[in-house]
Write a protein that holds these residues in place. Structure first.
Motif, short mmCIF file in Angstrom:
data_model
loop_
_atom_site.label_atom_id
_atom_site.label_comp_id
_atom_site.label_asym_id
_atom_site.label_seq_id
_atom_site.Cartn_x
_atom_site.Cartn_y
_atom_site.Cartn_z
N ALA A 198 0.83 -1.21 0.00
CA ALA A 198 0.00 0.00 0.00
C ALA A 198 0.86 1.26 0.00
N TYR A 199 1.89 1.28 0.84
CA TYR A 199 2.77 2.45 0.89
C TYR A 199 3.52 2.64 -0.44
N ALA A 200 3.98 1.54 -1.03
CA ALA A 200 4.72 1.64 -2.29
C ALA A 200 3.82 2.18 -3.40
N ALA A 201 2.57 1.70 -3.43
CA ALA A 201 1.62 2.21 -4.43
C ALA A 201 1.34 3.69 -4.20
N ASP A 205 1.71 6.91 -6.73
CA ASP A 205 0.55 7.78 -7.00
C ASP A 205 0.89 9.24 -6.71
N LEU A 206 1.64 9.50 -5.63
CA LEU A 206 2.04 10.86 -5.32
C LEU A 206 2.96 11.42 -6.41
N ALA A 207 3.91 10.61 -6.84
CA ALA A 207 4.82 11.05 -7.90
C ALA A 207 4.07 11.27 -9.21
N HIS A 208 3.11 10.41 -9.49
CA HIS A 208 2.31 10.53 -10.72
C HIS A 208 1.44 11.79 -10.68
#
Length: 430
Positions: A198-201, A205-208
């Motif tokens: 979850a943290y990796a996703a 998502d934040l970078a995207h």
């Protein structure tokens, strides 16, 4: 009528009083700003009377400086003077009855909110703390780092709920992505696998959302790492390849190729693919020469160094059953990891070399290296070390009655049943 100059003088006096109390308490402007969760410039401008923060600022200062509420009480008195003045100014027939104008203080407050919601000093503090935590990732127990990151998570969430200039917002999203990626790696070490995913996703998502390709590439490399250690080697490969599409000519290509592609391809049995990935990664090292002699960290925000690349290549070739390549790549890597005191790599490189010694029919040296690896990480919880030790014992199954091999097995069993439970993973913001 209440005089404007009287209010201005009172505000300046309140600012001077804050400066006096702050110095008496032994705080710098930057130190007090961190404690009350405002920018350093807010504290500095308030002390000189150039800025007039709202009541919450003064209540936080009273609490931190233990004043008994004197600052808030004076703020309330000045605010009452201000309101009385504007009520009189708005009275019909008054000479100052231009009620269509906003009060000057309203405009000033709006400017202050725009300028100080996330000033550069506060952002730099967060960025520096996250970089330091990434550097400490393999030196300290994961549980200790999780506890250290809790206030950073709170600070970032507060900032993300506010307003910033676009360049500051971009930096904030990058910091948030790096923090989530680091928490993903720590959750992995603590066997909180679902939390790690979850943290990796979230990091990606934040970078995207911020449209930052370099940070997207870094996040994909972290997702590949999580997938690799949770046994999803095809996912690990897919994340690495998508990361390379985002990386362009950036520094994360080395990590994505050697840590992501090569190791995943080895588990999929693709020797030619491993050779290509390792070769490309080492070619890229020439384009990104190391900054000094320091060993790059696992989650480095820059390029992988030659030592880190060699260790990952060794892991890939060990999976393929080529011990000669393992020994060749680890000859100098172990010395570099020992010098850097990176506990995780110190242990993992020894375990890889230990398994290579098993293939070379040298069980005594193999067991000694494995025992060293477990001793180095006795106070840590590294899932990667646990898995690599299990792989070593699987390779040593025919030697399971060897005294030192039994010692390795017993130590691993003890670690799987620790006396105290690991700390729970942090809740990911929604």
């Amino acid at each position: 009528m209440v005089d404007h100059d009287e209010i201005t003088a009172a505000r300046r006096a309140l600012g001077r009083h804050l400066a006096h109390l702050r110095k008496e308490a032994g705080h710098t402007q930057h130190g007090l700003a961190r404690l009350v969760q405002y920018g350093r410039s807010s504290v500095a401008n308030t002390e000189t009377g150039r800025q007039h923060p709202e009541r919450p600022f003064w209540t936080r200062c009273d609490r931190v400086l233990r004043t008994g509420g004197v600052l808030t009480a004076e703020y309330d008195r000045i605010a009452d003077l201000h309101h009385r003045r504007h009520r009189l100014a708005a009275t019909p027939g008054s000479i100052n009855a231009a009620v269509w104008w906003e009060p000057e203080d309203t405009i000033t407050a709006r400017r202050s909110a725009l300028a100080t919601a996330a000033d550069d000093a506060r952002l730099k503090h967060l960025e520096d703390e996250i970089r330091q935590a990434i550097a400490d990732n393999e030196r300290y127990p994961p549980g200790a780092l999780v506890a250290r990151l809790r206030p950073l998570r709170v600070s970032i969430d507060q900032l993300m709920a506010g307003r910033q200039h676009p360049p500051q917002r971009a930096r904030l999203y990058a910091a948030a992505a790096h923090l989530s990626g680091l928490l993903a790696a720590l959750a992995l070490d603590l066997r909180a696998f679902h939390v790690a995913h979850a943290y990796a996703a979230e990091a990606f998502d934040l970078a995207h959302a911020a449209e930052q390709p370099d940070t997207q590439a870094w996040a994909r490399a972290t997702q590949s790492l999580i997938a690799f250690y949770t046994g999803n080697h095809r996912d690990a490969l897919a994340y690495a390849e998508d990361g390379l599409r985002h990386a362009g000519t950036g520094p994360h290509r080395i990590r994505l190729m050697i840590n992501g592609q090569a190791r995943a391809l080895a588990h999929l049995g693709d020797r030619d693919g491993v050779d290509r990935a390792v070769g490309r990664a080492f070619d890229l090292l020439a384009e990104h020469p190391p900054d000094g002699q320091e060993v790059s960290t696992s989650l480095t925000l820059g390029p992988y160094c030659p030592t880190r690349a060699a260790a990952n290549a060794a892991t890939a070739y060990l999976t393929l059953g080529h011990p000669t390549d393992v020994t060749r790549h680890l000859t100098t890597a172990i010395v570099a990891f020992d010098t850097a005191q990176l506990r995780g790599p110190q242990a993992l490189s020894r375990l890889d070399l230990a398994t290579a010694h098993l293939h070379a029919d040298d069980p005594d040296q193999a067991a000694e290296l494995a025992l060293q690896a477990l001793a180095l990480t006795a106070e840590h919880r590294f899932e990667s070390v646990h898995q690599r030790t299990h792989q070593f014992l699987t390779a040593a199954h025919s030697l399971r009655h060897h005294p030192q091999i039994r010692d390795v097995a017993d130590l691993l069993a003890d670690r799987r049943h620790p006396r105290t439970a690991p700390p729970a993973g942090l809740r990911s913001p929604t």
